[in-house]
Design an enzyme around this catalytic site. Structure first.
Site, PDB file in Angstrom:
ATOM      1  N   ASP A  67      36.552  61.328  68.921  1.00 26.04           N
ATOM      2  CA  ASP A  67      35.791  60.117  69.234  1.00 26.04           C
ATOM      3  C   ASP A  67      35.408  60.036  70.706  1.00 26.04           C
ATOM      4  O   ASP A  67      35.883  60.811  71.541  1.00 26.04           O
ATOM      5  CB  ASP A  67      36.589  58.866  68.819  1.00 26.04           C
ATOM      6  CG  ASP A  67      38.073  58.955  69.208  1.00 26.04           C
ATOM      7  OD1 ASP A  67      38.410  59.710  70.144  1.00 26.04           O
ATOM      8  OD2 ASP A  67      38.886  58.264  68.571  1.00 26.04           O
ATOM      9  N   ASN A 136      47.693  49.818  64.901  1.00 25.83           N
ATOM     10  CA  ASN A 136      47.222  49.191  63.661  1.00 25.83           C
ATOM     11  C   ASN A 136      46.947  50.232  62.580  1.00 25.83           C
ATOM     12  O   ASN A 136      46.288  49.943  61.593  1.00 25.83           O
ATOM     13  CB  ASN A 136      45.960  48.357  63.937  1.00 25.83           C
ATOM     14  CG  ASN A 136      44.810  49.197  64.469  1.00 25.83           C
ATOM     15  OD1 ASN A 136      44.891  50.435  64.500  1.00 25.83           O
ATOM     16  ND2 ASN A 136      43.737  48.553  64.881  1.00 25.83           N
ATOM     17  N   HIS A 138      45.158  53.032  62.946  1.00 23.30           N
ATOM     18  CA  HIS A 138      43.891  53.772  63.009  1.00 23.30           C
ATOM     19  C   HIS A 138      44.120  55.246  63.306  1.00 23.30           C
ATOM     20  O   HIS A 138      45.076  55.628  63.969  1.00 23.30           O
ATOM     21  CB  HIS A 138      42.883  53.135  63.979  1.00 23.30           C
ATOM     22  CG  HIS A 138      43.145  53.292  65.438  1.00 23.30           C
ATOM     23  ND1 HIS A 138      42.964  52.268  66.343  1.00 23.30           N
ATOM     24  CD2 HIS A 138      43.548  54.349  66.188  1.00 23.30           C
ATOM     25  CE1 HIS A 138      43.242  52.693  67.563  1.00 23.30           C
ATOM     26  NE2 HIS A 138      43.605  53.956  67.495  1.00 23.30           N
ATOM     27  N   GLU A 143      39.159  52.007  62.442  1.00 27.26           N
ATOM     28  CA  GLU A 143      39.971  50.800  62.441  1.00 27.26           C
ATOM     29  C   GLU A 143      40.235  50.334  60.998  1.00 27.26           C
ATOM     30  O   GLU A 143      39.569  50.801  60.063  1.00 27.26           O
ATOM     31  CB  GLU A 143      39.230  49.698  63.213  1.00 27.26           C
ATOM     32  CG  GLU A 143      38.985  50.028  64.695  1.00 27.26           C
ATOM     33  CD  GLU A 143      40.230  49.855  65.569  1.00 27.26           C
ATOM     34  OE1 GLU A 143      41.348  50.162  65.124  1.00 27.26           O
ATOM     35  OE2 GLU A 143      40.061  49.414  66.722  1.00 27.26           O
TER      36      GLU A 143
END
Ligand code: GLP
Length: 253
Positions: A67, A136, A138, A143
């Site tokens: 990313d 979380n 990811h 996400e």
């Protein structure tokens, strides 16, 4: 999934680097999928040490990072391109231009995401994808609620991810809201996946990813569906797992 629980973050990152080096020695033209973040800094430091000790060469390797932040040029100090140059590429013998990242400064980020996906396909997909884990759940910047079959695209980052990553930005500067990320479908096409998670802040995500339901709520849980996924954890990240005795019994080392 193969679950390896090491004593601490140092041992976990050394083990991850060892597995990557083994892979590259076995297949010198490996196409690696690479990750960024704090956890990976130690993994890359170990890889550089192995390279300097003459134990592994990256001359035939090419790589695709997961990313990049939208809006950050490659020379921005907080861009992932800069991170990779400093923490890995410039310190090993990878060929110039062999390390690919999405272009955060592209005029048309959606077209850039499509082109990046096509480049990965043209390279024959990833042999070994290295992954960190967000608090979380990811993977990459996928996400919660990301489609489990998504391809490389733009994602809006959650507030919690931007807060977690703000430690890499100078005071007063915030992480961008958007990123280009490989999709979960892209990651799942990798022939092998290696996820590294250390520290207690990751314990809930690890619990959900390893022993919870496969769900877009915790994107890393999709790795339960991967044929060859290894998770390297330290004791702190593994502290909420129920079946630890079993994992330690299977892989006592
Ligand atoms: C960023 C990256 C992820 C990485 C995560 C964890 O959000 N996009 O790929 O897994 O950070 O980072 P850290 O290792 O710093 O906790």
């Amino acid at each position: 999934m193969k679950i390896l629980i090491l004593d601490d973050a140092g041992a976990a990152s050394a083990r991850a680097a060892g597995l990557i080096a083994d892979h590259v020695r076995e297949k010198p033209e490996t196409v690696l999928g690479l990750a960024t973040g704090g956890t990976m800094e130690a993994v890359y430091a170990h890889l550089i040490a192995l390279h300097r000790a003459g134990e592994v060469s990256f001359a035939g390797v090419s790589s695709f990072n997961l990313d990049e932040y939208v809006g950050l040029a490659g020379d921005h100090p907080c861009s992932y391109r800069r991170y990779m140059a400093e923490k890995l590429f410039d310190q090993i013998d990878m060929a110039p231009g062999a390390g690919h990242l999405p272009k955060g400064e592209a005029e048309d980020p959606e077209a850039e995401a499509d082109a990046y996906e096509a480049k990965i396909v043209a390279a024959g997909d990833l042999d070994l994808q290295l992954l960190g884990l967000g608090q979380n759940g990811h993977i990459g910047f996928n996400e919660p609620t990301s489609s489990l079959s998504s391809l490389t695209r733009l994602k809006t980052l959650t507030r919690s991810t931007r807060e977690a990553n703000s430690r890499f930005f100078p005071a007063g500067e915030e992480p961008p809201r958007l990123a280009i990320t490989m999709g979960i479908g892209t990651i799942m096409r990798a022939r092998e996946v290696l996820l590294v998670a250390t520290g207690e802040a990751k314990a809930e995500a690890v619990e959900q990813v390893v022993e919870g339901a496969v769900s877009a709520r915790w994107p890393g849980s999709i790795l339960q569906m991967h044929r060859k996924a290894t998770l390297i954890l330290d004791r702190a990240a593994a502290c909420r797992l129920e079946l630890t005795d079993y994992y330690m019994d299977v892989h006592p080392e």
